[in-house]
Design an enzyme around this catalytic site. Structure first.
Site, PDB file in Angstrom:
ATOM      1  N   SER A 167       2.166   1.547   8.422  1.00  0.00           N
ATOM      2  CA  SER A 167       1.552   2.427   7.421  1.00  0.00           C
ATOM      3  C   SER A 167       1.870   3.895   7.725  1.00  0.00           C
ATOM      4  O   SER A 167       3.038   4.252   7.778  1.00  0.00           O
ATOM      5  CB  SER A 167       0.049   2.136   7.382  1.00  0.00           C
ATOM      6  OG  SER A 167      -0.496   2.667   6.209  1.00  0.00           O
ATOM      7  N   ASP A 248      -0.743  -6.017  -0.912  1.00  0.00           N
ATOM      8  CA  ASP A 248      -1.181  -4.868  -0.115  1.00  0.00           C
ATOM      9  C   ASP A 248      -1.734  -3.828  -1.084  1.00  0.00           C
ATOM     10  O   ASP A 248      -0.995  -3.327  -1.949  1.00  0.00           O
ATOM     11  CB  ASP A 248       0.060  -4.359   0.640  1.00  0.00           C
ATOM     12  CG  ASP A 248      -0.181  -3.111   1.461  1.00  0.00           C
ATOM     13  OD1 ASP A 248      -1.055  -2.306   1.099  1.00  0.00           O
ATOM     14  OD2 ASP A 248       0.554  -2.931   2.449  1.00  0.00           O
ATOM     15  N   HIS A 284      -2.371  -5.580   3.847  1.00  0.00           N
ATOM     16  CA  HIS A 284      -1.981  -4.422   4.658  1.00  0.00           C
ATOM     17  C   HIS A 284      -2.495  -4.503   6.097  1.00  0.00           C
ATOM     18  O   HIS A 284      -2.201  -3.643   6.910  1.00  0.00           O
ATOM     19  CB  HIS A 284      -2.551  -3.160   3.985  1.00  0.00           C
ATOM     20  CG  HIS A 284      -1.979  -1.865   4.488  1.00  0.00           C
ATOM     21  ND1 HIS A 284      -0.694  -1.456   4.197  1.00  0.00           N
ATOM     22  CD2 HIS A 284      -2.505  -0.876   5.260  1.00  0.00           C
ATOM     23  CE1 HIS A 284      -0.466  -0.272   4.757  1.00  0.00           C
ATOM     24  NE2 HIS A 284      -1.549   0.103   5.416  1.00  0.00           N
TER      25      HIS A 284
END
Ligand SMILES: N[C@@H](CCC(=O)N[C@@H](CS)C(=O)NCC(=O)O)C(=O)O
EC number: 3.1.2.12
Length: 305
Positions: A167, A248, A284
């Site tokens: 991320s 996600d 995610h």
């Protein structure tokens, strides 16, 4: 051990996980923590201490090294606890360093008010605005100060280093590799923020840390954006593995933009090779990271051998 204070030490598989703290100059003298996993062969067996010492002397051998940069809200611990990486690092005899994601306790007004700015959200840039610039210099921390400490104090091979991240940490890993040609043998990414200047969290952080986007600040913004950097990368051929789950929420709301990165990298496909894998139904979280961590570590092991 130059400024490093041992916080904890735990045996795990064929190695030890150490946590250290130190005072960071580039982050304005705040106390920072990091974890380092060292396989047994990198730990000095001739030490007189009953516990193995990570000091760089005696019979230990230098091992290749991975840096993992984490995402928003993480500390140095999320990845090491949740990813299941150590089993594979132990098998392949690779060291891993997990830094924190921002300075802690810097005392900047409002730094704890939002999950995506300030504490836990350093965005791996060097801030230039007066409010943040004394402490929020995570680019220099992860690319200069921390590697200098690691290379000076542990049995790691500074010529065999790769980087990966998740991320916001995927963004950090990408820009670190693209801004420092040849420094990392490979890069891999879990659901990275690929184009911060074109997504809400990136624009929010860059506005605060680098100043509002104007013709004057635009080059600075672009110097921390992987989509801009990949087009002008001119170092050694760089292998990138990019994993993304299609369930996600950050992807769905346009915060990650891997398609932008793939299109930008296409402009430089002789030098930048991206293996892009889309995984149906994965989200995610670190459950996604845990599922594919073995692939990433084996990918890096091939480039580090
Ligand atoms: N917005 C949420 C989520 C933030 C989030 O999902 N962070 C990801 C990286 S972008 C993460 O790794 N969280 C920590 C974890 O899952 O251990 C929050 O306030 O915590």
């Amino acid at each position: 051990m130059s400024g490093l204070e041992l916080v904890s030490k735990n045996r795990c598989f064929n190695g030890y996980l150490f946590k250290y703290k130190h005072t960071s100059k580039v982050l304005g003298n705040v106390t920072m923590h990091f974890n380092i996993y060292l396989p047994l062969c990198a730990i000095d067996s001739s030490s007189s201490s009953p516990s193995p010492s990570p000091l760089s002397n005696g019979s230990a051998s230098k091992v290749p090294l991975l840096y993992f940069l984490s995402g928003l809200t993480c500390t140095e611990d999320n990845m090491i606890i949740k990813s299941g990486a150590i089993r594979f690092l132990s098998e392949l005899k690779i060291a891993l360093v997990t830094p924190d994601t921002s300075p802690r306790g810097a005392g900047v007004e409002g730094e704890d008010d939002a999950w995506d700015l300030g504490t836990g959200a350093g965005f791996y840039v060097n801030a230039t605005t007066p409010k943040w610039s004394k402490h929020y210099n995570m680019y220099s921390y992860v690319n200069e100060e921390l590697p200098e400490l690691i290379n000076a104090n542990f049995n790691v091979d500074s010529q065999r280093v790769s980087i990966f991240g998740h991320s916001m940490g995927g963004h950090g890993a990408l820009i670190s590799a693209l801004k420092n040609p040849g420094k990392f043998k490979s890069v891999s990414l879990f659901a990275p923020i690929c184009n911060p200047i074109d997504c809400n969290p990136g624009q929010k952080a860059f506005t605060e840390y680098l100043g509002k986007l104007t013709p004057e600040t635009q080059p600075l913004w672009e110097s921390y954006d992987a989509c801009c950097l990949v087009k002008i990368y001119d170092g050694p051929c760089l292998d990138i593995m990019l994993d993304q789950g299609d369930n996600d929420d950050f992807l769905k709301r346009g915060d990650l933009l891997p398609d932008h990165f793939m299109a930008a990298a296409e402009n430089n496909k002789e030098l930048v090779k991206v293996q892009n894998r889309l995984h149906p139904t994965f989200d995610h979280s670190y459950w996604f990271v845990q599922t594919f961590i073995e692939d990433h570590i084996r990918f890096h092991a091939e480039h580090l051998s």
